[in-house]
Write an enzyme that holds these catalytic residues in place. Sequence first.
Site, PDB file in Angstrom:
ATOM      1  N   GLY A  14      -2.041   8.776  -3.450  1.00  0.00           N
ATOM      2  CA  GLY A  14      -3.046   9.519  -3.782  1.00  0.00           C
ATOM      3  C   GLY A  14      -2.595   9.971  -4.867  1.00  0.00           C
ATOM      4  N   SER A  15      -1.948  10.906  -5.362  1.00  0.00           N
ATOM      5  CA  SER A  15      -1.254  11.240  -6.663  1.00  0.00           C
ATOM      6  C   SER A  15      -3.009  11.009  -8.057  1.00  0.00           C
ATOM      7  CB  SER A  15      -0.441  11.476  -6.887  1.00  0.00           C
ATOM      8  OG  SER A  15       0.047  10.881  -7.738  1.00  0.00           O
ATOM      9  N   ASN A  16      -3.037  10.044  -8.284  1.00  0.00           N
ATOM     10  CA  ASN A  16      -4.434   9.925  -9.394  1.00  0.00           C
ATOM     11  C   ASN A  16      -5.223  10.056  -8.659  1.00  0.00           C
ATOM     12  OD1 ASN A  16      -2.655   8.984 -11.558  1.00  0.00           O
ATOM     13  ND2 ASN A  16      -1.670   8.007 -10.240  1.00  0.00           N
ATOM     14  N   LYS A  67      -1.193  -9.999  -1.348  1.00  0.00           N
ATOM     15  CA  LYS A  67      -2.796 -10.145  -1.871  1.00  0.00           C
ATOM     16  C   LYS A  67      -3.147 -10.143  -0.323  1.00  0.00           C
ATOM     17  CE  LYS A  67      -2.053 -14.551  -1.620  1.00  0.00           C
ATOM     18  NZ  LYS A  67      -1.733 -16.929  -2.027  1.00  0.00           N
ATOM     19  N   MET A  94      -1.563  -2.034  -4.360  1.00  0.00           N
ATOM     20  CA  MET A  94      -0.643  -2.491  -4.927  1.00  0.00           C
ATOM     21  C   MET A  94      -0.873  -4.397  -4.300  1.00  0.00           C
ATOM     22  SD  MET A  94       1.003  -0.716  -5.851  1.00  0.00           S
ATOM     23  CE  MET A  94       2.561  -1.427  -5.621  1.00  0.00           C
ATOM     24  N   ARG A  95      -2.362  -4.636  -4.751  1.00  0.00           N
ATOM     25  CA  ARG A  95      -2.419  -6.115  -4.398  1.00  0.00           C
ATOM     26  C   ARG A  95      -2.808  -6.501  -5.484  1.00  0.00           C
ATOM     27  NH1 ARG A  95      -2.056  -7.810   2.271  1.00  0.00           N
ATOM     28  NH2 ARG A  95      -2.068  -5.742   2.794  1.00  0.00           N
ATOM     29  N   ASN A 111      -7.808  -0.328 -13.621  1.00  0.00           N
ATOM     30  CA  ASN A 111      -6.232   0.315 -13.696  1.00  0.00           C
ATOM     31  C   ASN A 111      -5.446   1.178 -14.460  1.00  0.00           C
ATOM     32  OD1 ASN A 111      -4.246  -0.400 -11.255  1.00  0.00           O
ATOM     33  ND2 ASN A 111      -3.082  -1.516 -13.523  1.00  0.00           N
ATOM     34  N   HIS A 113      -1.427   2.103 -14.498  1.00  0.00           N
ATOM     35  CA  HIS A 113      -0.151   1.506 -14.558  1.00  0.00           C
ATOM     36  C   HIS A 113       0.697   2.008 -15.309  1.00  0.00           C
ATOM     37  CE1 HIS A 113       2.584  -1.751 -14.268  1.00  0.00           C
ATOM     38  NE2 HIS A 113       2.727  -1.625 -15.244  1.00  0.00           N
TER      39      HIS A 113
HETATM   40  C1  GRF Z   1       1.117   5.165 -10.012  1.00  0.00           C
HETATM   41  O1  GRF Z   1       2.000   5.028 -10.498  1.00  0.00           O
HETATM   42  C2  GRF Z   1       0.117   3.905 -10.903  1.00  0.00           C
HETATM   43  O2  GRF Z   1       0.287   4.172 -12.179  1.00  0.00           O
HETATM   44  C3  GRF Z   1       0.090   2.537 -10.383  1.00  0.00           C
HETATM   45  O3  GRF Z   1       0.808   3.216  -8.828  1.00  0.00           O
HETATM   46  C4  GRF Z   1       1.465   5.029  -8.374  1.00  0.00           C
HETATM   47  C5  GRF Z   1       0.240   5.588  -7.844  1.00  0.00           C
HETATM   48  O4  GRF Z   1       0.588   6.492  -7.780  1.00  0.00           O
HETATM   49  N1  GRF Z   1      -0.851   2.063 -10.136  1.00  0.00           N
HETATM   50  P1  GRF Z   1      -0.839   7.469  -6.362  1.00  0.00           P
HETATM   51  O5  GRF Z   1      -0.946   6.766  -5.756  1.00  0.00           O
HETATM   52  O6  GRF Z   1      -1.523   7.532  -7.027  1.00  0.00           O
HETATM   53  O7  GRF Z   1       0.391   9.288  -6.504  1.00  0.00           O
END
Ligand code: GRF
Length: 202
Positions: A14-16, A67, A94-95, A111, A113
């Site tokens: 969840g760092s994003n 999925k 991740m699904r 999303n 990526h």
């Molecule tokens: C990120 O690198 C994103 O690009 C990918 O999954 C990762 C999630 O990282 N889809 P976080 O859980 O937000 O740390």
Amino acid sequence: MKRLKLGVLGSGRGSNFVALAAAVAEWKVAAEFVVVGSDQADAKILEEAKARGISTWVCPKGNFRTKLEDEIEEELAQRLANAGVELLILAGYMRVVKRPLLSRFGGAMINIHPSLLPAFPGLRAWEQAWKAGVKETGCTVHWVNEVVDGGSVIRQIRVPVEVGDSAETLHGRIQKAEHCLLPEVVRDLAMGKVAWPKDPRR
Ligand code: GRF
């Protein structure tokens, strides 16, 4: 001003989400988190959401790794819709997204990526890029459609591959770039500076 209602789905750290939550507060973005969902009951993203007083929802894992069964995804989509989600953000979810989420949130689902799409879709994209020996890679925020990592690109940040990089050091720099990119895109979507395929507020 009306706030854009954000829903976030994630399966891991969840760092994003954390970077996005900080930016929404610091930049006074007209947006609020209405729910954070996960397919992993022990995902750190859920703790991060709870620590910020945001509702969370965990869906059953089902029988597949990549999925969700239609009924499970249907309920997830329903929960998100009930929470009033207007923009659905996949941040480490991740699904593979299927019809239940696409039919409700297609055109309003993004999303993040870790590569310069269309290069290196799929898992561990930073490692794919590192192994391929490219000189630069990066990260992408794109609209989600039925093709995995295949929807139209909204914005990207380029990240050079440096001499001596391992896949891990490269990944670390890509993640830093992600933490700038996602908040910027969400801010610009909230402000209408980026066109939505289907803006549920209109
Ligand atoms: C990120 O690198 C994103 O690009 C990918 O999954 C990762 C999630 O990282 N889809 P976080 O859980 O937000 O740390």
